[in-house]
Design an enzyme around this catalytic site. Sequence first.
Site, PDB file in Angstrom:
ATOM      1  N   SER A  63       0.801  -1.231   0.000  1.00  0.00           N
ATOM      2  CA  SER A  63       0.000   0.000   0.000  1.00  0.00           C
ATOM      3  C   SER A  63       0.830   1.275   0.000  1.00  0.00           C
ATOM      4  CB  SER A  63      -0.936   0.010   1.208  1.00  0.00           C
ATOM      5  OG  SER A  63      -1.965  -0.943   1.049  1.00  0.00           O
ATOM      6  N   LYS A  66       0.379   3.551  -2.986  1.00  0.00           N
ATOM      7  CA  LYS A  66      -0.855   4.306  -3.239  1.00  0.00           C
ATOM      8  C   LYS A  66      -0.652   5.808  -3.462  1.00  0.00           C
ATOM      9  CE  LYS A  66      -3.705   0.933  -0.746  1.00  0.00           C
ATOM     10  NZ  LYS A  66      -4.446   0.639   0.490  1.00  0.00           N
ATOM     11  N   TYR A 240      -4.694   4.757   7.844  1.00  0.00           N
ATOM     12  CA  TYR A 240      -5.974   4.053   8.018  1.00  0.00           C
ATOM     13  C   TYR A 240      -6.727   4.562   9.231  1.00  0.00           C
ATOM     14  CZ  TYR A 240      -3.583   1.039   4.683  1.00  0.00           C
ATOM     15  OH  TYR A 240      -2.900   0.577   3.596  1.00  0.00           O
TER      16      TYR A 240
END
Length: 426
Positions: A63, A66, A240
């Site tokens: 990730s 990203k 997150y």
Amino acid sequence: MDPVTDSLNEVHRRLRGLRDGKVADHIPQLAKADPDDFGIALVSMAGHTYRAGRTDRPFSIQSVSKPFVYALALGDLGPEEVLRRVDVEPSGNPFNAISLEPGTGRPANPMINAGAIATTAMVRADGPAERFRRILDCLSAFAGRVLDVDEEVYASEAATGDRNRALAYLMHSAGSLRADPEETADTYFRQCSVRVTAVDLAVMAATLANGGRNPVTGVQVVPEPHVVRTLSVMATCGMYDGAGAWLLNVGLPAKSGVSGGLIAASPARFGVAVHSPPLDGAGNPVRAVAALGMMSERFGLHIMHGPGLRAATVTGARRLEHGDRTIGVVTAQGILEFTEFEALVQAVREVTPPVPGWMILDLTAVTGVLPGPAAGLASVLGDLAARGHRTAVAAQETFVEATEGRPRTWEVFRTREEAVAWCRNG
């Protein structure tokens, strides 16, 4: 003599025994990672690289890819169109949650899986092969070298990626994903399987911190306005459902990945990357979060911390000849934080006499020294003494207090004139 590396080594030493967290196993190939792998790399705006621990160990980017693909999509479609398809609001949910806007299917932000899959599909291309080639070229430009794919990780991702496929199909059915769901998911799996090291990620983070210009290669990878948007989304969504605590405690735009990578960008200062596979409940690497928290406190890195207007730190650096003596003199001013400290160290290196001689650090105009730079300066002065140089420091009480308790290998004076007189007569 490298006080920045010394500081990284200290952080590494203090945290390498931390055993909290669990290596990701939802992708079988990731479960094979060594939980003791732990490396910290930092790249400054001057292009200098500092490292501690296992920083050359390859792992899949996951990730952490990203934000870079998001910056690429911004350049392809423009900010307004990208925002129309992917929102920029924190989801408050895990990285693989179904965070889609009711009625439109628009993902909450580009840092969760749904948003990243939609972002990957926005990269302009004639087909999936060209789309991935452009993504790989972009990641390579950020890293400053040609990257490749870990095919074993890719195969493992593809074999276990049904949830990501489901997200793609949900967005496709809602109209927010216009590309083929299977092809998009496959491209995303390849994107996440690109192989990097902690040093690669530090260069990539430094490129973001440098307004899109790679400080090592000098290449402008993406325009600066797209970097501003990317760093903003990283700051609010990059960690997150732990993003709020991260911004409060560390205060840097950041992005983590389930293979244990984490990047953070300190704008106009440096980019830093940490690799450590064990993750916390939010999917963030435990040692990496602790390391960045420690570094932020030591160097005053929080983006809300306002040191005020800055002038040049080093105002003079030269050598004086006095009979058979060579005296190096470096003059500094202002508050010594990370960038200022690095500039001061470079100046000291440049004027240190080639054979044992005398050195003067005129810090009388230095008004503040943070703990990290204070420890680093003590290390620099100790190194000069070990190499046979006699060193004088002209400084205010702030420097004396900041270095209190450390072995003193230098003479302290109130004025530069007193320090010069000591060097000439000592």
